[in-house]
Design a protein around this motif. Structure first.
Motif, PDB file in Angstrom:
ATOM      1  N   GLN A 432       5.433   8.746   5.689  1.00  0.00           N
ATOM      2  CA  GLN A 432       4.184   9.231   6.260  1.00  0.00           C
ATOM      3  C   GLN A 432       3.358   8.072   6.815  1.00  0.00           C
ATOM      4  OE1 GLN A 432       1.684  11.365   3.535  1.00  0.00           O
ATOM      5  NE2 GLN A 432       0.295  12.083   5.122  1.00  0.00           N
ATOM      6  N   PHE A 433       3.309   6.958   6.074  1.00  0.00           N
ATOM      7  CA  PHE A 433       2.556   5.797   6.524  1.00  0.00           C
ATOM      8  C   PHE A 433       3.144   5.248   7.822  1.00  0.00           C
ATOM      9  CE2 PHE A 433       0.790   1.628   6.726  1.00  0.00           C
ATOM     10  CZ  PHE A 433      -0.389   1.665   6.001  1.00  0.00           C
ATOM     11  N   GLU A 434       4.483   5.237   7.916  1.00  0.00           N
ATOM     12  CA  GLU A 434       5.129   4.753   9.141  1.00  0.00           C
ATOM     13  C   GLU A 434       4.750   5.611  10.338  1.00  0.00           C
ATOM     14  OE1 GLU A 434       9.181   3.124   9.260  1.00  0.00           O
ATOM     15  OE2 GLU A 434       9.357   3.820   7.194  1.00  0.00           O
ATOM     16  N   ILE A 466      -1.605  -1.984   6.056  1.00  0.00           N
ATOM     17  CA  ILE A 466      -0.173  -2.261   5.875  1.00  0.00           C
ATOM     18  C   ILE A 466       0.035  -3.313   4.788  1.00  0.00           C
ATOM     19  CG2 ILE A 466       1.862  -3.269   6.996  1.00  0.00           C
ATOM     20  CD1 ILE A 466       0.900  -1.985   9.610  1.00  0.00           C
ATOM     21  N   GLY A 467      -0.824  -4.323   4.782  1.00  0.00           N
ATOM     22  CA  GLY A 467      -0.671  -5.401   3.823  1.00  0.00           C
ATOM     23  C   GLY A 467      -0.997  -5.015   2.395  1.00  0.00           C
ATOM     24  N   THR A 468      -1.811  -3.984   2.207  1.00  0.00           N
ATOM     25  CA  THR A 468      -2.254  -3.614   0.856  1.00  0.00           C
ATOM     26  C   THR A 468      -1.605  -2.341   0.316  1.00  0.00           C
ATOM     27  OG1 THR A 468      -4.163  -2.446   1.812  1.00  0.00           O
ATOM     28  CG2 THR A 468      -4.486  -4.750   1.175  1.00  0.00           C
ATOM     29  N   SER A 469      -0.784  -1.675   1.106  1.00  0.00           N
ATOM     30  CA  SER A 469      -0.183  -0.421   0.660  1.00  0.00           C
ATOM     31  C   SER A 469       0.863  -0.670  -0.423  1.00  0.00           C
ATOM     32  CB  SER A 469       0.465   0.314   1.837  1.00  0.00           C
ATOM     33  OG  SER A 469       1.168   1.463   1.385  1.00  0.00           O
ATOM     34  N   ASP A 470       0.767   0.080  -1.512  1.00  0.00           N
ATOM     35  CA  ASP A 470       1.727  -0.033  -2.613  1.00  0.00           C
ATOM     36  C   ASP A 470       2.994   0.784  -2.370  1.00  0.00           C
ATOM     37  OD1 ASP A 470       0.013  -1.692  -4.020  1.00  0.00           O
ATOM     38  OD2 ASP A 470      -1.010  -0.007  -4.988  1.00  0.00           O
ATOM     39  N   ASP A 471       2.969   1.638  -1.367  1.00  0.00           N
ATOM     40  CA  ASP A 471       4.097   2.539  -1.129  1.00  0.00           C
ATOM     41  C   ASP A 471       5.166   1.923  -0.233  1.00  0.00           C
ATOM     42  OD1 ASP A 471       3.042   4.695  -2.622  1.00  0.00           O
ATOM     43  OD2 ASP A 471       1.698   5.181  -0.963  1.00  0.00           O
ATOM     44  N   LEU A 472       4.876   0.768   0.363  1.00  0.00           N
ATOM     45  CA  LEU A 472       5.816   0.162   1.302  1.00  0.00           C
ATOM     46  C   LEU A 472       6.685  -0.875   0.613  1.00  0.00           C
ATOM     47  CD1 LEU A 472       3.428  -0.426   4.355  1.00  0.00           C
ATOM     48  CD2 LEU A 472       4.918   1.531   3.938  1.00  0.00           C
ATOM     49  N   SER A 473       7.967  -0.823   0.938  1.00  0.00           N
ATOM     50  CA  SER A 473       8.842  -1.885   0.485  1.00  0.00           C
ATOM     51  C   SER A 473       8.539  -3.144   1.286  1.00  0.00           C
ATOM     52  CB  SER A 473      10.309  -1.492   0.673  1.00  0.00           C
ATOM     53  OG  SER A 473      10.608  -1.359   2.047  1.00  0.00           O
ATOM     54  N   SER A 474       8.952  -4.292   0.775  1.00  0.00           N
ATOM     55  CA  SER A 474       8.681  -5.542   1.492  1.00  0.00           C
ATOM     56  C   SER A 474       9.333  -5.541   2.880  1.00  0.00           C
ATOM     57  CB  SER A 474       9.192  -6.740   0.675  1.00  0.00           C
ATOM     58  OG  SER A 474      10.600  -6.619   0.433  1.00  0.00           O
ATOM     59  N   GLU A 475      10.488  -4.944   2.984  1.00  0.00           N
ATOM     60  CA  GLU A 475      11.193  -4.885   4.279  1.00  0.00           C
ATOM     61  C   GLU A 475      10.396  -4.037   5.264  1.00  0.00           C
ATOM     62  OE1 GLU A 475      15.415  -3.301   6.199  1.00  0.00           O
ATOM     63  OE2 GLU A 475      15.114  -3.294   4.026  1.00  0.00           O
ATOM     64  N   THR A 476       9.943  -2.864   4.807  1.00  0.00           N
ATOM     65  CA  THR A 476       9.181  -1.975   5.684  1.00  0.00           C
ATOM     66  C   THR A 476       7.852  -2.626   6.070  1.00  0.00           C
ATOM     67  OG1 THR A 476      10.160  -0.032   4.661  1.00  0.00           O
ATOM     68  CG2 THR A 476       8.127   0.299   5.903  1.00  0.00           C
ATOM     69  N   ARG A 477       7.189  -3.277   5.094  1.00  0.00           N
ATOM     70  CA  ARG A 477       5.894  -3.916   5.378  1.00  0.00           C
ATOM     71  C   ARG A 477       6.060  -5.005   6.434  1.00  0.00           C
ATOM     72  NH1 ARG A 477       4.702  -4.848   0.702  1.00  0.00           N
ATOM     73  NH2 ARG A 477       3.104  -3.252   0.338  1.00  0.00           N
ATOM     74  N   ASN A 478       7.083  -5.825   6.317  1.00  0.00           N
ATOM     75  CA  ASN A 478       7.312  -6.884   7.297  1.00  0.00           C
ATOM     76  C   ASN A 478       7.604  -6.322   8.674  1.00  0.00           C
ATOM     77  OD1 ASN A 478       6.950  -8.898   5.372  1.00  0.00           O
ATOM     78  ND2 ASN A 478       9.124  -8.998   4.844  1.00  0.00           N
ATOM     79  N   ARG A 479       8.373  -5.252   8.723  1.00  0.00           N
ATOM     80  CA  ARG A 479       8.695  -4.635  10.020  1.00  0.00           C
ATOM     81  C   ARG A 479       7.455  -4.072  10.692  1.00  0.00           C
ATOM     82  NH1 ARG A 479      10.170   0.497  10.725  1.00  0.00           N
ATOM     83  NH2 ARG A 479      10.759   0.720   8.548  1.00  0.00           N
ATOM     84  N   LEU A 480       6.614  -3.371   9.905  1.00  0.00           N
ATOM     85  CA  LEU A 480       5.397  -2.805  10.470  1.00  0.00           C
ATOM     86  C   LEU A 480       4.431  -3.898  10.896  1.00  0.00           C
ATOM     87  CD1 LEU A 480       4.743   0.256   8.119  1.00  0.00           C
ATOM     88  CD2 LEU A 480       5.731   0.240  10.412  1.00  0.00           C
TER      89      LEU A 480
END
Length: 480
Positions: A432-434, A466-480
């Motif tokens: 959903q965040f993506e 994006i930087g503070t979301s707990d629901d994102l994996s590190s891979e997804t956070r870096n991509r976003l």
């Protein structure tokens, strides 16, 4: 809402001649592309005619005012206001005729006259006495109107004031034949949409195919002002297109243009064509248009198409082309860039409605139907968060149901239900965040030209989330 008031001042090429003698009197104003998997790529290309530094020729204008049963009271008064705005700003070199249109088209005078002539004033009085009755036969009325232009030379134009035909009152074959007759006679059709329920798609389709314009007055633009604007647009120079040749850098690629009848060119709005190619590519590099305007020799107009990258944001183009294919784009309401955007909004509204139906189906236990509805919604709008989440959840439920009925699956092999549920919910929130990120990025790009400060602030806020979301994996956070 004002629709298709395409009076934007975009830069276009002035008339010139290339090395091979072709006339360069048009330019590509925009390109959008969508390349779905295992389906034809669709490009939307906007073409502007050249700015002609000359006063438009004297024009014969037939003003058709709707007198069907829906045009009564305040609506009729607004139609008369639009008519007044058109006449008050008319050039004295143009000549006019007033006609009423409902079940038929009736001329209020025998000839086209100057707005200041006594006979024209009498025709206005005759019209105001006419009682609104019946329905609007736009096709039959336009065919009758064509005969009123017999033996007239020079540019000719129809300006319609009303709400158009009923939403399901147009026969496809008759509609096509009528448009072909208007184009063959080089008579443009413009409209001012006034009524409680304006059939703007039909009016836009006619204007699109005949080089006209459409406005629907609202609280920001009065009917009288709309009449003045359409009156000025109705006398602008139009370049009529008789044929199109599309060149691609992909060998032997089969390309299809929608609409099949290529819209005429104007300098004050885009002529929009959809080009459908093979899967993954169209490779359109150049478009050659054969033109044949009034009192001018036939010519070829060459436009170079810049390279464009396909985007999922343009998924609506594939749905638009799919809907238009059966009639060769006859009813496409893509009247300029504004009309294309209106089509995008309509398709996204369809996507939202399908997503709502998918949610209802899921709530009723119809998982398979829910997935199908969600897929249909995402085909129209890949950014629809509800449809994407529902598809993900419904597909997971289908998988779980299959596993529960599989005799080879045992309880001992199942992961902890609590851990599995937490991981599943985190995945859903991440998806959903993506999707929300994609939507907010798209919105930031759209406002960048008009409000760069807000665009920058919105992007900063998004980056922080994006930087503070707990629901994102590190891979997804870096991509976003």
């Amino acid at each position: 809402m004002i629709l298709f008031a395409a009076f934007a001042q975009e830069k276009v090429l002035l008339s010139a001649t290339d090395d091979e003698g072709h006339q360069e009197s048009a330019s590509v104003s925009f390109v959008e592309m969508h390349a779905p998997l295992n389906a034809p790529t669709v490009s939307a290309i906007g073409i502007r005619g050249a700015v002609i530094n000359a006063v438009p020729e004297p024009t014969s204008i037939l003003v058709l005012i709707d007198t069907s049963a829906s045009q009564v009271g305040a609506i009729k008064n607004r139609s008369l206001d639009a008519f007044e705005g058109l006449i008050e700003t008319a050039r004295r070199t143009d000549q006019f005729m007033v006609g009423s249109i409902d079940v038929d088209c009736i001329a209020m005078s025998e000839t086209f006259e100057s707005p200041e002539s006594p006979s024209f004033q009498q025709s206005r009085e005759n019209f105001e006495k006419r009682v609104p009755l019946g329905s609007t036969d736009i096709v039959g009325g336009l065919r009758t109107a064509l005969a009123l232009f017999a033996d007239l030379k020079g540019p000719r134009s129809i300006v319609y004031i009303g709400d158009g035909p009923g939403l399901f009152a147009v026969d496809t074959d008759e509609f096509r034949e009528t448009l072909e007759m208007l184009r063959a006679s080089q008579i443009s059709f413009s409209a001012i949409g006034i009524g409680s329920q304006v059939n703007w798609p039909c009016l836009a389709a006619i204007a699109n195919q005949t080089g006209g314009m459409l406005m629907v007055p609202d609280e920001t633009v009065s009917a009288k002002d709309a009449g003045a604007r359409i009156g000025r647009a109705a006398v602008e120079t139009i370049t009529w297109v008789t044929n199109i040749d599309i060149q691609s850098d992909i060998p032997d690629v089969k390309l299809r243009s929608l609409p099949a009848m290529i819209p005429p060119l104007r300098s004050d709005r885009d002529a929009v064509i959809l080009i459908e190619g093979i899967a993954d590519a169209t490779g359109v590099t150049q478009i050659t248009l054969s033109t044949n305007s009034i009192d001018e020799e036939a010519a070829e107009v060459v436009v170079i198409v810049p390279e464009e990258t396909a985007s999922e944001e343009n998924a609506y183009l594939s749905e638009l082309a799919r809907n238009a294919a059966a009639t060769d784009g006859l009813f496409l309401p893509t009247l300029g860039r504004v009309g294309l955007e209106r089509a995008r909004q309509a398709i996204h509204s369809e996507a939202a409605a399908l997503a709502a139906l998918a949610i209802q189906a899921q709530a009723s236990g119809e998982t398979t139907q829910a997935v199908q509805l969600a897929e249909a919604s995402l085909r129209r709008d890949p950014d629809n968060v509800e449809a994407r989440l529902l598809r993900s959840v419904a597909q997971k439920k289908e998988t779980t149901e299959r596993e529960e009925t599989d005799p080879m699956t045992t309880k001992a092999n199942d992961p902890s239900p609590d851990i599995d549920e937490v991981a599943s919910m985190r995945k859903v929130r991440s998806e959903q965040f993506e999707q929300e990120t994609a939507i907010r990025l798209r919105d930031a790009r759209r406002i960048m030209a008009t409000d760069p400060v807000k665009s920058r602030d919105d992007l900063k806020e998004l980056l922080s989330e994006i930087g503070t979301s707990d629901d994102l994996s590190s891979e997804t956070r870096n991509r976003l």
